[in-house]
Enzyme design. Structure first.
Site, short mmCIF file in Angstrom:
data_model
loop_
_atom_site.label_atom_id
_atom_site.label_comp_id
_atom_site.label_asym_id
_atom_site.label_seq_id
_atom_site.Cartn_x
_atom_site.Cartn_y
_atom_site.Cartn_z
N PHE A 56 -0.84 63.41 86.14
CA PHE A 56 -1.04 63.51 87.59
C PHE A 56 0.32 63.59 88.26
CE2 PHE A 56 -1.48 61.21 91.68
CZ PHE A 56 -2.62 61.77 92.24
N THR B 165 4.27 61.86 92.75
CA THR B 165 5.58 61.28 93.06
C THR B 165 6.71 62.26 92.70
OG1 THR B 165 4.79 59.06 92.73
CG2 THR B 165 7.15 59.38 92.43
N LEU C 141 -5.49 57.73 93.93
CA LEU C 141 -4.71 56.51 93.74
C LEU C 141 -5.55 55.27 94.05
CD1 LEU C 141 -1.26 57.61 95.18
CD2 LEU C 141 -1.89 57.29 92.79
N GLU D 108 1.90 53.02 91.60
CA GLU D 108 0.63 53.17 92.34
C GLU D 108 0.69 52.41 93.67
OE1 GLU D 108 -2.24 54.73 90.98
OE2 GLU D 108 -1.55 55.05 88.94
#
Lengths: 246, 399
Positions: free
Chosen positions: B143, B146, B254, B378
């Site tokens: 994923f 960031t 998230l 997270e």
């Protein structure tokens, strides 16, 4: 091939063992329960393997109260097709054997598999009693079981070697380590288990003819005595006078 | 590798359920929980210290996680998931993290950050093509949200897509991506030419895609982490999630993952507490077990109190999640509280173990180092506090 696997519920292996104040029963406070590992890891899994190889079905049977449904669901999640719970407290081996034999007589199985014993009371009595009640050949403490058509081959450990036997089905077998490997249920199996039949039946006959007089715990292990390496005389005298091994 | 890295250590873990929370769980939840616990005892505990020590990912565990159904347990069965509820997902994550936060991360990412967005935002074709293979572990996903310069502020991302006929051209870089060096596909979030965040599935074998590994981590050492680098990567327009636009897409993923972390942290805390309790009863000093001394009892009593509070928090969170009523802010509160709780317990447990607590004979130091990551990934500990702050005041302290 129709296979019946008998499963029982036992305290979790790390449970603290204590008794009621009159010492006549196991103290169940705070005890967590599991499916008897011999039933789960060896009897059930070998039953499933034989079904997968030869076709047929695996039914599990348990004699116990409604609280046992969770271990029955686990057996269904691992792969059993359906289940029977005889709604009664399993107070004596003979009573339990009668319930299982009564069900098996009606349903007719090619193979009835047990774990060698439950890990709590370790009686190892039920499989032999069921075989006797059904008048079937019985192979206890088997670590190998193969079926070819209508013939089963069973291998048992005996003193100093192995005994290999053949018998025509139907037979009764009790399984020890080596018969199969533990199977962990997966999430899909757990969800499928909810839809599999769990039939509850009422018991036949009457409860036990055995009265438990008392249970006792084994004596506590005494503390380890450490002896300095230079004090060999002390060690020898302790081994001689206290341990009485030399 | 597997045979040489297998230790004979016996996992003596026993569950601790001070407020009889098991009575609040269904038969499915208990079965799921116990199945994962058995799997962790058999597959994770015997190898995890060695893999963590070597900073190597136990790749074979991906297959095992798939087999037990830890990938997408709450995705419907027809797409290769387990068809279970959110409470089940929670207890699975708790048991995995009882083994190791890195192993839980492997499953969290695959389930919440890859399978969930494909299920929720993907087309039917995306679901059919990817979900069964992700569930079976045939494909590993990662994923990408960031970036090196955009962590707590994902809206500032510079990764972007440019329209090029039947495809988009993707450029940019993502950082701290769990599983990226071994992933077959990445769910990537990038800005389109209008500056709107869009989500897409990028296959790892596409030209211009690379995923270098990040080395030198003192935390989550048994989990593989990397970057994602996109240099003119052609992403077919069909691979873009059609409807979801803006940050709510990735943030909803998230939320799912953080929900799992809130549960997972309890697992790590329980393992530390369990080990500390046993050690306090076995270890003798001054002629009695150290558990008989008041200062050790204070530590143990506070640990089980905090664990029990966290268990109640997550159980209620699970109920709200099952009813579809849980809010991201409620999840933030539980993630923040429980991870911090677990980290504190790891530190206290380390003290109870004395010198032994720093060795790989006990799981404490590994959990402690792992939890340092969990505290800030997270959503950091501080950001989650500000989310609660914003939720109760209505005032935004981020800007």
């Amino acid at each position: 091939m129709k296979i019946l696997v008998a499963i029982s519920k036992t305290p979790e292996t790390t449970a603290k063992i204590s008794f009621t104040p009159d010492n006549k029963a196991f103290n169940t406070d705070g005890v967590q329960y599991i499916m008897n590992p011999y039933d789960e890891w060896y009897a059930l899994v070998r039953g499933l393997e034989l079904k997968e190889a030869n076709g047929g079905s695996v039914t599990v049977i348990n004699v116990g109260p409604p609280a046992n449904d969770v271990i029955i669901r686990k057996a269904l999640a691992i792969g059993a097709d359906d289940a029977v719970r005889v709604n009664a407290e399993p107070l004596s081996a003979r009573f339990v054997a009668e319930q299982i034999a009564n069900h098996a007589k009606e349903a007719g199985y090619d193979l009835i598999i047990f774990g060698k014993e439950t890990i709590d009371y370790s009686g190892a009595l039920v499989p032999g009693m069921v075989a006797e009640l059904l008048d079937l050949p019985f192979f206890s403490f088997a670590h190998y079981l193969e079926v070819d058509g209508k013939t089963a081959t069973v291998t048992r450990d005996i003193e100093g070697g192995e005994e290999i036997a053949e018998a025509e089905l139907p037979i009764v077998v009790s399984a020890i380590k080596g018969m199969a490997e533990q199977r962990i249920p997966n999430m899909r199996g757990i969800m499928m288990a909810k839809r599999k039949p769990l039939n509850v039946t009422e018991p036949v006959g009457t409860q036990g003819d055995v009265e438990i007089v008392a249970y006792t715990l084994p004596p506590e292990k005494s503390a380890v005595k450490l002896v300095e390496p230079e004090n060999m005389d002390e060690l020898v005298s302790l081994l001689h006078e206290e341990a009485k091994v030399i | 590798m597997e045979t040489t890295m297998k230790s004979s250590k016996v996992d003596k873990y026993q569950h601790h359920d001070y407020y009889l929370m098991d009575e609040l769980l269904s038969e499915d939840h208990l079965l799921a929980r116990d199945a994962v616990r058995d799997w962790v005892k058999r597959e994770v505990t015997p190898i995890i210290e060695q893999y963590a020590e070597k900073a190597e990912c136990p790749m074979h565990l991906f297959k095992g996680l798939a087999e037990i159904g830890a990938f997408g347990p709450s995705i419907p069965v027809e797409y290769g998931g387990g068809g279970m509820d959110e409470m089940a997902y929670g207890v699975i994550m708790q048991e995995l993290e009882r083994g190791d936060s890195g192993v839980r991360s492997m499953a969290s990412v695959q389930s919440s950050l890859v399978m969930y967005p494909i299920y929720k935002y993907g087309t039917e074709a995306h679901r059919q093509k990817y979900l069964p293979k992700l569930g079976s572990g045939e494909l590993i996903g990662c994923f990408g949200l960031t970036e090196p310069d955009h962590g707590s502020n994902p809206g500032g991302m510079i990764t972007n897509i440019r329209d090029d006929g039947d495809a988009y051209i993707l450029n940019g870089a993502k950082m701290w991506i769990t599983n990226s060096p071994v992933a077959d596909i990445a769910v990537v979030w990038a800005k389109d030419e209008a500056g709107v965040v869009r989500g897409m599935i990028v296959e790892a074998d596409t030209e211009g895609y690379s995923a270098p590994e990040i080395h030198g981590k003192w935390s989550l050492r048994a989990s593989i982490t990397g970057e994602l680098v996109f240099e003119d990567v052609r992403v077919p327009k069909d691979n873009v999630f059609p409807e979801i636009k803006g940050l709510k897409g990735p943030l909803s993923c998230l939320s799912k993952a953080r929900y799992g972390i809130a549960w997972g942290a309890i697992g790590a805390a329980l393992d530390c507490y369990d080990s500390a309790l046993r050690y306090a009863l076995e270890r003798h000093q001054f002629g009695k077990p150290i558990g008989q001394f008041q200062l050790q009892q204070k530590k143990l009593a506070e640990m089980i109190t905090e664990i029990t509070k966290a268990q109640l928090l997550t159980w209620r969170l699970g109920q709200l999640a099952n009813e579809g009523r849980v809010t991201p802010a409620q999840i933030s509160m539980a993630k923040r509280n429980n991870v911090h709780m677990a980290l504190q317990i790891a530190r206290e447990a380390r003290q109870i173990h004395g010198g032994m607590g720093i060795t790989n004979e006990y799981p404490i130091m590994r959990h402690m180092m792992n939890l340092e990551t969990v505290l800030t990934y997270e959503g950091t500990h501080d950001i989650h506090l500000l989310i609660t702050g914003m939720d109760v005041t209505g005032l935004n302290a981020f800007k």
